[in-house]
Write an enzyme that holds these catalytic residues in place. Structure first.
Site, PDB file in Angstrom:
ATOM      1  N   ASP A  30       0.746  -0.996  -0.167  1.00 21.15           N
ATOM      2  CA  ASP A  30      -0.495  -0.366   0.490  1.00 21.15           C
ATOM      3  C   ASP A  30       0.743   1.099   0.015  1.00 21.15           C
ATOM      4  OD1 ASP A  30      -3.316   0.308   1.335  1.00 21.15           O
ATOM      5  OD2 ASP A  30      -1.905   2.516   1.214  1.00 21.15           O
ATOM      6  N   ASN A  86     -13.211  -3.443   2.982  1.00 18.15           N
ATOM      7  CA  ASN A  86     -13.766  -2.077   3.022  1.00 18.15           C
ATOM      8  C   ASN A  86     -14.625  -2.292   2.298  1.00 18.15           C
ATOM      9  OD1 ASN A  86     -12.626  -1.081   5.578  1.00 18.15           O
ATOM     10  ND2 ASN A  86     -11.606   0.224   4.476  1.00 18.15           N
ATOM     11  N   GLN A  93     -14.489   2.356   1.884  1.00 21.19           N
ATOM     12  CA  GLN A  93     -14.054   2.568   0.849  1.00 21.19           C
ATOM     13  C   GLN A  93     -13.427   3.170  -0.105  1.00 21.19           C
ATOM     14  OE1 GLN A  93     -16.063  -1.189  -1.138  1.00 21.19           O
ATOM     15  NE2 GLN A  93     -14.706  -0.727  -2.720  1.00 21.19           N
ATOM     16  N   HIS A  99     -10.742  -4.799  -2.867  1.00 22.00           N
ATOM     17  CA  HIS A  99      -8.833  -5.162  -2.869  1.00 22.00           C
ATOM     18  C   HIS A  99      -8.992  -6.116  -1.125  1.00 22.00           C
ATOM     19  CE1 HIS A  99      -9.902  -1.218  -1.966  1.00 22.00           C
ATOM     20  NE2 HIS A  99      -9.624  -1.216  -0.898  1.00 22.00           N
ATOM     21  N   HIS A 101      -6.663  -5.251   2.488  1.00 19.02           N
ATOM     22  CA  HIS A 101      -5.952  -5.441   2.887  1.00 19.02           C
ATOM     23  C   HIS A 101      -4.891  -5.826   4.093  1.00 19.02           C
ATOM     24  CE1 HIS A 101      -7.217  -0.727   2.880  1.00 19.02           C
ATOM     25  NE2 HIS A 101      -8.422  -1.536   2.146  1.00 19.02           N
TER      26      HIS A 101
HETATM   27  P1  AMP Z   1     -10.329   1.361   0.812  1.00 20.56           P
HETATM   28  O1  AMP Z   1     -10.006   2.903   1.856  1.00 20.56           O
HETATM   29  O2  AMP Z   1     -10.689  -0.105   1.549  1.00 20.56           O
HETATM   30  O3  AMP Z   1     -10.449   1.478  -0.878  1.00 20.56           O
HETATM   31  O4  AMP Z   1      -8.921   1.589   0.706  1.00 20.56           O
HETATM   32  C1  AMP Z   1      -7.489   2.096  -0.355  1.00 20.56           C
HETATM   33  C2  AMP Z   1      -6.699   1.725  -0.805  1.00 20.56           C
HETATM   34  O5  AMP Z   1      -5.512   1.815  -1.436  1.00 20.56           O
HETATM   35  C3  AMP Z   1      -5.876   2.761   1.348  1.00 20.56           C
HETATM   36  O6  AMP Z   1      -5.098   2.159   2.082  1.00 20.56           O
HETATM   37  C4  AMP Z   1      -4.644   3.029  -0.207  1.00 20.56           C
HETATM   38  O7  AMP Z   1      -3.379   4.074  -0.049  1.00 20.56           O
HETATM   39  C5  AMP Z   1      -4.461   2.415  -1.291  1.00 20.56           C
HETATM   40  N1  AMP Z   1      -3.787   3.138  -2.145  1.00 20.56           N
HETATM   41  C6  AMP Z   1      -4.476   3.831  -3.291  1.00 20.56           C
HETATM   42  N2  AMP Z   1      -3.954   3.913  -4.096  1.00 20.56           N
HETATM   43  C7  AMP Z   1      -2.999   3.085  -4.075  1.00 20.56           C
HETATM   44  C8  AMP Z   1      -1.639   3.182  -5.436  1.00 20.56           C
HETATM   45  N3  AMP Z   1      -1.808   3.738  -6.062  1.00 20.56           N
HETATM   46  N4  AMP Z   1      -0.628   2.425  -5.126  1.00 20.56           N
HETATM   47  C9  AMP Z   1      -0.765   1.878  -3.434  1.00 20.56           C
HETATM   48  N5  AMP Z   1      -2.347   2.026  -3.017  1.00 20.56           N
HETATM   49  C10 AMP Z   1      -2.599   2.550  -3.110  1.00 20.56           C
END
Ligand code: AMP
Ligand code: ZN
Length: 135
Positions: A30, A86, A93, A99, A101
């Site tokens: 992440d 999420n 989300q 995805h 985590h």
């Molecule tokens: P969520 O809030 O569950 O949708 O999680 C989205 C996650 O994606 C967050 O932890 C962000 O830090 C991560 N994220 C967003 N864009 C990227 C990216 N380009 N590369 C890696 N992680 C990302």
């Protein structure tokens, strides 16, 4: 799906810190980690959330998560792990491509993945149990 950042990352159109890849999944670090080693499991096919994810992929994602955690624990020597997933804006989300985590935890870290426990009221218990029916 066009304009989905995780589709582009999962399919290698945008570079990422890839820990693992196979024909169905990519596992990346992440970019905004909750803790050191925070990883994301991304299916290569686009499904918005867990509700839409086919059962087979859901099972495979969990098994893959288990393997990634097992390996990462050896490297980080962490004390615990959160698996967080999420669904929907209300649940936090922000990227609408399913995805999972994988968040390593250390004793006393400040990752803050917690909630304030409420109370299971007799009314809620009765209503929910009476309406819930899993087929
Ligand atoms: P969520 O809030 O569950 O949708 O999680 C989205 C996650 O994606 C967050 O932890 C962000 O830090 C991560 N994220 C967003 N864009 C990227 C990216 N380009 N590369 C890696 N992680 C990302
Ligand atoms: Zn996508």
């Amino acid at each position: 799906m066009k304009d989905c950042i995780f589709c582009k990352i999962a399919n290698g159109e945008i570079p990422s810190a890839t820990l693992y890849e196979d024909e169905k999944f990519r596992v990346i670090l992440d970019l905004g980690p909750a803790t050191r080693g925070h990883a994301l499991i991304l299916p290569k096919a686009h499904y918005e959330n867990l509700y839409e994810l086919p059962d087979e992929l859901a099972g495979e994602a969990m098994v893959l998560g288990k393997k990634v955690i097992t390996e990462m624990k050896k490297i980080l020597n962490c004390d615990g792990y959160n698996v967080v997933q999420n669904n929907g804006e209300a649940a936090g989300q922000t990227v609408f491509h399913f995805h999972m985590h994988l968040i390593p935890r250390m004793d006393g870290d400040k990752a803050g993945i917690s909630w304030t426990p409420g109370t299971l009221t007799p009314e809620d218990k009765e209503e929910i149990l009476s309406k819930f029916s899993l087929k």
